[in-house]
Design a protein around this motif. Structure first.
Motif, PDB file in Angstrom:
ATOM      1  N   GLN A  54       0.813  -1.219   0.000  1.00 44.20           N
ATOM      2  CA  GLN A  54       0.000   0.000   0.000  1.00 44.20           C
ATOM      3  C   GLN A  54       0.845   1.268   0.000  1.00 44.20           C
ATOM      4  OE1 GLN A  54      -2.600  -0.325   3.400  1.00 44.20           O
ATOM      5  NE2 GLN A  54      -3.537  -2.198   2.602  1.00 44.20           N
ATOM      6  N   SER A  55       2.058   1.166   0.550  1.00 45.03           N
ATOM      7  CA  SER A  55       2.788   2.422   0.788  1.00 45.03           C
ATOM      8  C   SER A  55       4.111   2.521   0.034  1.00 45.03           C
ATOM      9  CB  SER A  55       3.051   2.558   2.295  1.00 45.03           C
ATOM     10  OG  SER A  55       3.870   1.484   2.713  1.00 45.03           O
ATOM     11  N   SER A  99       6.539   0.581   8.082  1.00 50.71           N
ATOM     12  CA  SER A  99       6.822   1.745   8.925  1.00 50.71           C
ATOM     13  C   SER A  99       6.375   1.483  10.360  1.00 50.71           C
ATOM     14  CB  SER A  99       6.083   2.968   8.383  1.00 50.71           C
ATOM     15  OG  SER A  99       4.714   2.645   8.250  1.00 50.71           O
ATOM     16  N   LYS A 113       0.631  -2.601  -6.661  1.00 51.22           N
ATOM     17  CA  LYS A 113      -0.062  -2.097  -5.468  1.00 51.22           C
ATOM     18  C   LYS A 113      -1.257  -2.963  -5.118  1.00 51.22           C
ATOM     19  CE  LYS A 113       2.120   2.081  -5.249  1.00 51.22           C
ATOM     20  NZ  LYS A 113       2.471   3.015  -4.223  1.00 51.22           N
TER      21      LYS A 113
END
Lengths: 237, 234
Positions: free
Chosen positions: B110-111, B155, B201
């Motif tokens: 996603q990121s 993250s 993605k």
């Protein structure tokens, strides 16, 4: 010198938490639950800093014991140890809490499945024991220890699964959840996780994997609702 | 606040695990800063911070002008809490990976930035070259590097420790990764499928490919995982 714990406060802390009736020097295992309870009941305030000395004075033990308790709490992510800073209680925000819960769901699904494979009588006894203690604490209005014991239930269940690394990973999530619960749930009614815990033990004892999974899922749903609702209405930023 | 110290935390975990394994005994000095930083692949300031944390934990003491000496007292504590991987079986590690990695890779999909995708593809190219050169050591190393790079992209600090631990476990079991050429080729293909999904993605697809990879990895090692029935078909 220390704004966190005034002398008066020290006395209250000690009065509230008598050492179990045993002679001899308290060990890390004796002091760990008392410090974690103090954090959960916010007698050590969130985001406050403290020193090994101040805690050693309050709990009447040496710095080396305190240091080892802090090491365990830092492993559990409850206390943050940083270079050149005093230890600090973690303060997970809403997003972190959400992620912690998601990770817990993944880990606990696997762990419950594994725990159902060959549950041992003594492990089941230990689980029921924890539920009973949790219930007793609630009856006495001891919220902090009740929340801690509730977390220990999940960790004990994880230990039964026989996958040490996965159980260890859960060990870094559950105490943080306890912290968030203690912080956010202040206004809500009684914490009644123990009934759900009991149902989970029954399912594990009967090796009923699907039932145990369903109950665990529901239990985590409730936990999530409590936490995210409370956080949303409480200190939304 | 937490994420800024992620590097330091992961170094602390590495060192803690090494101490718990008994890599250095009490009374011994840690290697010099430069050497140790190189070994761990981190900067010297990060290493210095990590050493200060270990000092706070009472595991080591800095002796000015001499170096860092390993202390005895708390090693048993660390051994019980810091190195669950030491006694873990390959099956435990695979089960852990199967539980967490599909989810983490879904988050990464996603990121991720295109530059980061590029880096992953380069590492897979290293793996392909090693395969073609019939160099199974290099192939195993590239696989571990791929794993580390992929999960360094998350993250979320709560996953850092576990990712570090699985990397360490992979390194310890590198023998199993140096298996037959057919297996190495399969592993590469499976990883390429993961990266294709990430590149598109497609979070769900990336998770599914990772699940498939870990299940196949288990089959190659002759390990049957305890997983939900509804995932077997994917």
């Amino acid at each position: 010198m220390n704004t966190l714990v005034s002398h008066q406060h020290n006395r209250n802390m000690l009065a509230a938490l008598p050492l179990p009736g045993r002679i001899g020097k308290p060990s890390v295992d004796d002091i760990y639950p008392r410090i974690f309870d103090a954090i959960l009941e916010q007698r050590i305030a969130p985001a406050s800093r403290f020193t090994e000395e101040s805690l050693g004075d309050v709990f009447g033990v040496s710095r080396s014991i305190i240091r080892r308790v802090l090491a365990r709490l830092s492993h559990q992510q409850v206390v943050i140890l940083r270079p050149n800073h005093r230890p600090q209680v973690a303060a997970p925000d809403l997003e972190q809490t959400r992620q912690i819960l998601h990770a817990r769901r993944l880990a606990e699904q696997t762990l419950v499945r594994l725990a159902c494979k060959a549950p041992q009588p003594q492990d089941l006894r230990h689980l029921r024991d924890l539920v009973e203690q949790e219930q007793r604490c609630l009856d006495r209005g001891e919220r902090g220890p009740a929340i801690r014991l509730s977390g220990e239930f999940h960790l004990q269940l994880a230990a039964m699964a026989g996958n040490a690394p996965l159980a260890q990973f859960l060990g870094s999530l559950v105490p943080l959840t306890s912290l968030a619960l203690a912080r956010h749930e202040v206004k809500s009614r009684r914490h009644c996780a123990w009934q759900e815990h009991l149902a989970i033990v029954d399912a594990v004892e009967g090796r009923n994997v699907n039932e145990a999974l369903r109950l665990m899922d529901e239990h985590l749903d409730h936990l999530e609702q409590k936490l995210l609702l409370a956080a949303g209405t409480g200190s939304s930023k | 606040m937490i994420s800024s110290s992620t590097v330091v935390n992961s170094v602390v975990e590495k060192l803690r695990a090494a101490l718990a394994r008994g890599q250095w005994r009490s009374g011994e000095m840690l290697p010099g800063q430069r050497e140790l930083a190189e070994q761990l692949g981190i900067s010297r300031p990060s290493l210095r911070e990590a050493v200060i944390v270990l000092e706070t934990l009472g595991l080591v003491r800095s002796m000015p002008g001499k170096g860092v000496v390993v202390l005895e007292a708390t090693l048993s504590d660390t051994a019980s809490e810091g190195s669950a991987m030491a006694g873990a079986s390959l099956e435990d590690v695979l089960q852990l990976r199967y539980t967490l990695e599909p989810f983490i890779v879904g988050l990464v999909a996603q990121s991720i930035s295109s530059k980061e995708v590029g880096q992953l593809r380069l590492t897979l190219m290293d793996m392909r070259e090693a395969l073609e050169a019939d160099d199974s050591d290099a192939c195993a190393n590239a696989y571990i590097a791929f794993h580390e790079e992929l999960f360094a992209l998350t993250s979320n600090p709560i996953f850092q420790n576990v990712v570090q631990q699985t990397s360490n476990a992979l390194k310890q079991s590198a023998d199993v990764l140096r298996n037959s050429p057919e297996h190495l080729a399969e592993r590469l293909e499976e990883n390429e499928a993961v990266v294709r999904a990430i590149r598109g993605k497609n979070s769900a697809q990336a998770s599914a490919e990772m699940r498939r990879h870990i299940l196949r990895e288990g089959q190659r090692m002759g390990i049957e995982l305890n997983i939900p029935d509804d995932n077997l078909g994917t």
